[in-house]
Write a protein that holds these residues in place. Structure first.
Motif, PDB file in Angstrom:
ATOM      1  N   ALA A 251       0.833  -1.208   0.000  1.00  0.00           N
ATOM      2  CA  ALA A 251       0.000   0.000   0.000  1.00  0.00           C
ATOM      3  C   ALA A 251       0.863   1.253   0.000  1.00  0.00           C
ATOM      4  CB  ALA A 251      -0.928  -0.007   1.211  1.00  0.00           C
ATOM      5  N   PHE A 252       1.951   1.234   0.766  1.00  0.00           N
ATOM      6  CA  PHE A 252       2.849   2.389   0.794  1.00  0.00           C
ATOM      7  C   PHE A 252       3.497   2.602  -0.574  1.00  0.00           C
ATOM      8  CE2 PHE A 252       7.243   3.927   1.372  1.00  0.00           C
ATOM      9  CZ  PHE A 252       6.940   5.217   1.776  1.00  0.00           C
TER      10      PHE A 252
ATOM     11  N   VAL B 117       2.387   1.628  -3.548  1.00  0.00           N
ATOM     12  CA  VAL B 117       1.381   2.066  -4.524  1.00  0.00           C
ATOM     13  C   VAL B 117       1.032   3.532  -4.307  1.00  0.00           C
ATOM     14  CG1 VAL B 117      -1.043   1.761  -5.218  1.00  0.00           C
ATOM     15  CG2 VAL B 117       0.445  -0.224  -4.944  1.00  0.00           C
ATOM     16  N   THR B 118       0.848   3.921  -3.055  1.00  0.00           N
ATOM     17  CA  THR B 118       0.548   5.329  -2.750  1.00  0.00           C
ATOM     18  C   THR B 118       1.676   6.240  -3.191  1.00  0.00           C
ATOM     19  OG1 THR B 118      -0.772   4.635  -0.853  1.00  0.00           O
ATOM     20  CG2 THR B 118      -0.063   6.930  -0.906  1.00  0.00           C
ATOM     21  N   LEU B 119       2.892   5.853  -2.913  1.00  0.00           N
ATOM     22  CA  LEU B 119       4.046   6.650  -3.330  1.00  0.00           C
ATOM     23  C   LEU B 119       4.105   6.759  -4.851  1.00  0.00           C
ATOM     24  CD1 LEU B 119       6.563   8.140  -2.325  1.00  0.00           C
ATOM     25  CD2 LEU B 119       7.801   5.991  -2.512  1.00  0.00           C
TER      26      LEU B 119
ATOM     27  N   VAL C 204       1.535   6.542  -6.999  1.00  0.00           N
ATOM     28  CA  VAL C 204       0.431   7.378  -7.475  1.00  0.00           C
ATOM     29  C   VAL C 204       0.732   8.857  -7.239  1.00  0.00           C
ATOM     30  CG1 VAL C 204      -1.993   7.987  -7.020  1.00  0.00           C
ATOM     31  CG2 VAL C 204      -1.318   5.595  -7.268  1.00  0.00           C
ATOM     32  N   VAL C 205       1.263   9.180  -6.083  1.00  0.00           N
ATOM     33  CA  VAL C 205       1.606  10.575  -5.783  1.00  0.00           C
ATOM     34  C   VAL C 205       2.718  11.067  -6.710  1.00  0.00           C
ATOM     35  CG1 VAL C 205       2.610  12.093  -4.022  1.00  0.00           C
ATOM     36  CG2 VAL C 205       0.797  10.492  -3.402  1.00  0.00           C
TER      37      VAL C 205
END
Length: 72
Positions: free
Chosen positions: A51-52, A54-56, A58-59
């Motif tokens: 999750a970390f 993927v979030t990184l 996307v950002v």
């Protein structure tokens, strides 16, 4: 990486250092990697690490797209 479990196990850290390392996303990634290497997957740690990442991603993609559009 300073406040993570990179340098040693959480059990040997002072209490305040262990609390800070629990909040560090690098610790989740390291715990997930170690569990995979031990052939005993820790699925909650793996899901937090994924999750970390993927979030990184996307950002970073959003910032790159925005920067690219501004340069045109």
């Amino acid at each position: 990486m300073l406040f993570s479990t990179w340098f040693g196990p959480r059990t040997l850290m002072p209490g305040w250092f262990a609390r800070i390392s629990d909040l560090n996303p690098v610790t989740a990634y390291l715990d997930a990697s170690r569990s995979i290497l031990r052939n005993v997957p820790d699925w909650p740690a793996i899901s937090i690490a994924v999750a970390f990442e993927v979030t990184l991603g996307v950002v970073a993609y959003g910032f790159a797209t925005r920067r690219f559009r501004r340069s045109m």
